[in-house]
Design a protein around this motif. Structure first.
Motif, PDB file in Angstrom:
ATOM      1  N   GLU A 141      -0.204  26.288   0.161  1.00 21.62           N
ATOM      2  CA  GLU A 141      -0.053  27.830  -0.200  1.00 21.62           C
ATOM      3  C   GLU A 141      -1.367  28.191  -0.808  1.00 21.62           C
ATOM      4  OE1 GLU A 141       2.128  29.473  -3.634  1.00 21.62           O
ATOM      5  OE2 GLU A 141       2.794  27.377  -3.872  1.00 21.62           O
ATOM      6  N   TYR A 142      -2.288  27.459  -1.429  1.00 22.81           N
ATOM      7  CA  TYR A 142      -3.622  28.084  -1.693  1.00 22.81           C
ATOM      8  C   TYR A 142      -4.814  27.700  -1.054  1.00 22.81           C
ATOM      9  CZ  TYR A 142      -0.870  27.490  -6.243  1.00 22.81           C
ATOM     10  OH  TYR A 142       0.054  27.554  -7.135  1.00 22.81           O
ATOM     11  N   GLY A 143      -4.427  27.185   0.209  1.00 24.69           N
ATOM     12  CA  GLY A 143      -5.657  26.881   1.197  1.00 24.69           C
ATOM     13  C   GLY A 143      -6.539  25.896   0.797  1.00 24.69           C
ATOM     14  N   GLY A 144      -6.475  25.361  -0.084  1.00 25.80           N
ATOM     15  CA  GLY A 144      -7.314  24.169  -0.621  1.00 25.80           C
ATOM     16  C   GLY A 144      -6.682  23.637  -1.946  1.00 25.80           C
ATOM     17  N   VAL A 145      -7.520  22.642  -2.585  1.00 21.92           N
ATOM     18  CA  VAL A 145      -6.969  21.889  -3.594  1.00 21.92           C
ATOM     19  C   VAL A 145      -7.251  22.580  -4.890  1.00 21.92           C
ATOM     20  CG1 VAL A 145      -7.204  19.603  -4.690  1.00 21.92           C
ATOM     21  CG2 VAL A 145      -7.482  19.739  -2.377  1.00 21.92           C
ATOM     22  N   VAL A 146      -6.129  22.747  -5.802  1.00 17.87           N
ATOM     23  CA  VAL A 146      -6.580  23.365  -7.039  1.00 17.87           C
ATOM     24  C   VAL A 146      -6.616  22.217  -8.114  1.00 17.87           C
ATOM     25  CG1 VAL A 146      -5.159  24.786  -8.826  1.00 17.87           C
ATOM     26  CG2 VAL A 146      -5.036  25.143  -6.255  1.00 17.87           C
ATOM     27  N   PRO A 147      -7.475  22.016  -8.519  1.00 17.73           N
ATOM     28  CA  PRO A 147      -8.017  20.733  -9.426  1.00 17.73           C
ATOM     29  C   PRO A 147      -7.023  20.457 -10.634  1.00 17.73           C
ATOM     30  CG  PRO A 147      -9.903  22.055  -9.149  1.00 17.73           C
ATOM     31  CD  PRO A 147      -8.884  22.993  -8.555  1.00 17.73           C
ATOM     32  N   GLU A 148      -6.564  21.507 -11.217  1.00 15.95           N
ATOM     33  CA  GLU A 148      -5.499  21.283 -12.357  1.00 15.95           C
ATOM     34  C   GLU A 148      -4.307  20.862 -11.802  1.00 15.95           C
ATOM     35  OE1 GLU A 148      -3.987  21.023 -16.266  1.00 15.95           O
ATOM     36  OE2 GLU A 148      -6.260  21.360 -15.572  1.00 15.95           O
ATOM     37  N   LEU A 149      -3.761  21.208 -10.833  1.00 15.31           N
ATOM     38  CA  LEU A 149      -2.537  20.855 -10.375  1.00 15.31           C
ATOM     39  C   LEU A 149      -2.655  19.309  -9.780  1.00 15.31           C
ATOM     40  CD1 LEU A 149      -1.290  23.919  -8.310  1.00 15.31           C
ATOM     41  CD2 LEU A 149      -0.618  23.313 -10.447  1.00 15.31           C
ATOM     42  N   ASP A 193       0.942  -1.105   0.006  1.00 20.93           N
ATOM     43  CA  ASP A 193       0.022  -0.022   0.046  1.00 20.93           C
ATOM     44  C   ASP A 193       0.778   1.137   0.248  1.00 20.93           C
ATOM     45  OD1 ASP A 193      -2.267   1.668   0.405  1.00 20.93           O
ATOM     46  OD2 ASP A 193      -2.195   1.604   2.393  1.00 20.93           O
ATOM     47  N   LEU A 194       0.736   1.975  -1.045  1.00 26.01           N
ATOM     48  CA  LEU A 194       1.597   3.276  -1.042  1.00 26.01           C
ATOM     49  C   LEU A 194       0.490   4.631  -1.182  1.00 26.01           C
ATOM     50  CD1 LEU A 194       4.416   2.461  -3.634  1.00 26.01           C
ATOM     51  CD2 LEU A 194       4.483   2.688  -1.184  1.00 26.01           C
ATOM     52  N   LEU A 195       0.928   5.546  -0.481  1.00 28.95           N
ATOM     53  CA  LEU A 195       0.050   6.972  -0.654  1.00 28.95           C
ATOM     54  C   LEU A 195       1.096   8.072  -0.726  1.00 28.95           C
ATOM     55  CD1 LEU A 195      -2.723   8.270  -0.602  1.00 28.95           C
ATOM     56  CD2 LEU A 195      -2.185   8.244   2.091  1.00 28.95           C
ATOM     57  N   TYR A 196       0.761   8.789  -1.804  1.00 32.39           N
ATOM     58  CA  TYR A 196       1.311  10.087  -2.150  1.00 32.39           C
ATOM     59  C   TYR A 196       0.372  11.208  -1.582  1.00 32.39           C
ATOM     60  CZ  TYR A 196       3.635  14.030  -4.295  1.00 32.39           C
ATOM     61  OH  TYR A 196       4.032  15.215  -4.962  1.00 32.39           O
ATOM     62  N   SER A 197       0.924  12.212  -0.804  1.00 26.42           N
ATOM     63  CA  SER A 197      -0.180  13.268  -0.486  1.00 26.42           C
ATOM     64  C   SER A 197       0.353  14.499  -1.283  1.00 26.42           C
ATOM     65  CB  SER A 197      -0.136  13.367   0.989  1.00 26.42           C
ATOM     66  OG  SER A 197      -0.780  14.547   1.316  1.00 26.42           O
ATOM     67  N   GLN A 198      -0.503  15.337  -1.723  1.00 22.03           N
ATOM     68  CA  GLN A 198      -0.257  16.496  -2.530  1.00 22.03           C
ATOM     69  C   GLN A 198      -0.303  17.948  -1.463  1.00 22.03           C
ATOM     70  OE1 GLN A 198      -2.743  16.865  -5.934  1.00 22.03           O
ATOM     71  NE2 GLN A 198      -2.060  14.855  -6.980  1.00 22.03           N
ATOM     72  N   VAL A 199      -0.527  17.463  -0.453  1.00 22.73           N
ATOM     73  CA  VAL A 199      -0.790  18.789   0.951  1.00 22.73           C
ATOM     74  C   VAL A 199       0.252  19.832   0.593  1.00 22.73           C
ATOM     75  CG1 VAL A 199      -0.756  19.267   3.423  1.00 22.73           C
ATOM     76  CG2 VAL A 199      -2.103  17.299   2.508  1.00 22.73           C
ATOM     77  N   ALA A 200       1.519  19.540   0.383  1.00 22.47           N
ATOM     78  CA  ALA A 200       2.515  20.569   0.371  1.00 22.47           C
ATOM     79  C   ALA A 200       2.093  21.356  -0.994  1.00 22.47           C
ATOM     80  CB  ALA A 200       3.741  19.928   0.520  1.00 22.47           C
ATOM     81  N   LEU A 201       1.969  20.699  -1.999  1.00 26.16           N
ATOM     82  CA  LEU A 201       1.531  21.403  -3.314  1.00 26.16           C
ATOM     83  C   LEU A 201       0.255  22.334  -3.097  1.00 26.16           C
ATOM     84  CD1 LEU A 201       2.041  21.506  -6.488  1.00 26.16           C
ATOM     85  CD2 LEU A 201       0.292  19.627  -6.495  1.00 26.16           C
ATOM     86  N   HIS A 202      -0.812  22.020  -2.550  1.00 24.31           N
ATOM     87  CA  HIS A 202      -1.793  23.113  -2.498  1.00 24.31           C
ATOM     88  C   HIS A 202      -1.942  23.922  -1.389  1.00 24.31           C
ATOM     89  CE1 HIS A 202      -3.542  20.367  -5.679  1.00 24.31           C
ATOM     90  NE2 HIS A 202      -3.323  19.382  -5.039  1.00 24.31           N
TER      91      HIS A 202
END
Length: 336
Positions: free
Chosen positions: A38-46, A27-36
């Motif tokens: 600075e925007y305070g929420g998820v940016v769909p395209e990114l 089981d592997l999981l990669y989180s994009q938390v650091a990517l989003h």
């Protein structure tokens, strides 16, 4: 049967291999938390672009970790919805392409059904029928679960989901994204008697939730303090968290009384909140309804729950063609 699971509904890429004889093999999981963040929420395209970058390498890695080859995989399960359409299309396209190349079936899984079934991966698990409380960034729902795919919606949030409210209140308090863990940590320093926030929609019958007004109450409380101190913020965080957890407990009690069911599954990212778990343990003692949770690592989005849900559906004879379809909006009541 050995199933490869792919989860790409939002801001986490999850890949796993589940076997009906050996259980969860990798089981592997990669989180994009650091990517989003600075925007305070998820940016769909990114989010979509990052899934494209990570999914195939993670599949290769999880196959190696599970000591599996292409020939060992009997089927592929992927998240077909709900979620961000671009992110969903990444997982669906990869799943269907591999299924075509490997000449095996692929099956789309409802993201929230994956969460609902995650506690069933444990050795100590409930039998059908049972209640389910699904609490995440996008959903707060109470379900009556009669069998695989046979779910009745008892109540849901009419506005913000619990996890979404945590994120928005965290932003008000100057806390990082995601908000749930940050508020939980800050609330540990709060004074329990300082503020009392309302328990929304508990003064009327029914099992629906509403957290938008609670969010507004938090904002107004902050505005009344001219220059909030760290202690002020901690006290507000505790009052907000307590209001959410007690509201959920009250609604769960009503669901137990209404249905007569004596087992309840709690799943979704917010189910990792320890204050919520403690509140529901009180409910267990008071009602005799036993509560089941997924492992902490399986509370957030992950590929293991999708692989397991896929295995359950495939064993029931469920199948689909190789056309690529995703459903960004998909009520669970349309399953079955």
């Amino acid at each position: 049967m050995r199933v490869l699971g792919i989860e790409t509904s939002c801001d986490e890429t999850g890949v796993a291999v589940y076997d009906d004889n050996h259980g969860l093999m990798a089981d592997l999981l990669y989180s994009q938390v650091a990517l989003h963040a600075e925007y305070g929420g998820v940016v769909p395209e990114l989010a979509s672009r990052d899934h494209i970058r990570k999914t195939l390498p993670m599949i290769n890695e999880v196959l190696a970790l599970s000591h599996s080859t292409q020939a060992d995989i009997d089927a592929i399960a992927y998240t077909a919805g709900p979620g961000l359409v671009g992110a969903l299309l990444v997982g669906a396209s990869i799943a269907k392409s591999l299924a075509f190349a490997w000449q095996i079936p692929a099956i789309g899984i409802h993201h929230m059904e994956g969460h609902l079934l995650a506690p069933l991966m444990s050795a100590d698990k409930p039998d059908y029928p049972f209640l389910a409380l699904l609490v995440s960034g996008g959903h707060t729902q109470l379900m009556s679960c009669q069998s695989l795919g046979q779910y009745e919606l008892l109540g849901e949030s009419l506005d913000d989901a619990a996890g979404e409210a945590f994120d928005k209140v965290a932003k008000m308090l100057g806390l990082p994204y995601p908000g749930g863990p940050a508020i939980e940590a800050l609330a540990r320093q709060g004074k329990p008697s300082r503020f009392r926030f309302p328990r929304p929609m508990t003064d009327r019958p029914g099992l629906d939730f509403s957290f938008s007004g609670l969010k507004t109450f938090t904002m107004n409380t902050l505005r009344q303090l001219e220059s909030p101190t760290d202690q002020d913020r901690a006290d507000i965080a505790l009052a907000f968290q307590t209001a959410v957890t007690e509201t959920v407990k009250i609604k769960c009690r009503r669901a137990v009384e209404q249905t007569g069911l004596t087992q309840m599954v709690i799943a979704g990212g917010v189910s990792a909140n320890q204050a919520l778990r403690q509140s529901l343990e009180v409910l267990t003692r008071e009602t005799g309804c036993r509560v089941y949770y997924p492992e902490l690592k399986l509370c957030t989005d992950n590929g293991a729950m999708i692989a397991y849900a896929g295995l359950q559906h495939l064993q029931k004879g469920h199948s689909e063609d190789l056309a690529i379809h995703v459903r960004p909006r998909w009520p669970m009541t349309e399953l079955g």
